[in-house]
Motif scaffolding. Sequence first.
Motif, PDB file in Angstrom:
ATOM      1  N   CYS A  67      13.541  -4.925  27.724  1.00  0.00           N
ATOM      2  CA  CYS A  67      12.530  -5.634  28.876  1.00  0.00           C
ATOM      3  C   CYS A  67      12.561  -5.509  30.099  1.00  0.00           C
ATOM      4  CB  CYS A  67      13.323  -7.143  29.114  1.00  0.00           C
ATOM      5  SG  CYS A  67      13.058  -7.932  27.869  1.00  0.00           S
TER       6      CYS A  67
ATOM      7  N   GLU B   6      22.015 -15.158  27.718  1.00  0.00           N
ATOM      8  CA  GLU B   6      20.914 -16.495  29.107  1.00  0.00           C
ATOM      9  C   GLU B   6      21.600 -14.878  30.419  1.00  0.00           C
ATOM     10  OE1 GLU B   6      21.843 -20.688  28.435  1.00  0.00           O
ATOM     11  OE2 GLU B   6      21.567 -20.211  26.131  1.00  0.00           O
TER      12      GLU B   6
ATOM     13  N   LEU C 236      19.397 -12.306  31.576  1.00  0.00           N
ATOM     14  CA  LEU C 236      18.135 -12.870  31.944  1.00  0.00           C
ATOM     15  C   LEU C 236      17.589 -13.789  32.903  1.00  0.00           C
ATOM     16  CD1 LEU C 236      16.537 -14.528  28.326  1.00  0.00           C
ATOM     17  CD2 LEU C 236      15.934 -12.578  29.621  1.00  0.00           C
TER      18      LEU C 236
ATOM     19  N   ASP D  75      15.418 -13.126  35.743  1.00  0.00           N
ATOM     20  CA  ASP D  75      14.871 -13.566  36.548  1.00  0.00           C
ATOM     21  C   ASP D  75      14.982 -13.665  38.100  1.00  0.00           C
ATOM     22  OD1 ASP D  75      13.331 -14.802  33.535  1.00  0.00           O
ATOM     23  OD2 ASP D  75      15.057 -15.770  33.675  1.00  0.00           O
TER      24      ASP D  75
END
Length: 159
Positions: A75, A103, A106, A110
């Motif tokens: 990613c 999570e 992530l 973010d």
Amino acid sequence: MAFLIKSMIGNPLSGIGLGGGGDKEEEAAPTDPAKAAGMTREEYEEYQKQVVEEKMERDADFLHKKAERATLRVCLRDKYRLPKSEQDENMIEMAGDDVDVPEELLKMVDEDATEEEGKDSLMGQIQNLQNMDMDQLKEKASATVTELKTKAEEKCSVM
């Protein structure tokens, strides 16, 4: 040397035979691993099965964690347009399709993305201009202009 002499002469008290030769039985290590562990044969086999199952479970969890990290790296490579890694892709394939990025990771990605968006916006650029040294900015601009003039003079015969 002392070991050699001791093995040739032997233990002088062993020949007396006070205990009926029970020392030799105690010295001999049991050949059966179940007896050495103090278990019956069935208990030992069950214990070995549990050990193998736990090891397989730990290995599967470890492989899954490695695949999650590889997914995150993929990613990030996509985000920053970096070259892809075959090693990461192979790791993801080995773990299967059920690999997701955790999570927590992530959220971190973010947060970084929102910070970068803030820097890319017009307000972020204005804030960067306030932090810059104006003299340095003028020097860079004049150097760029003179560089463009010299390149133009080289290419154009009219100037």
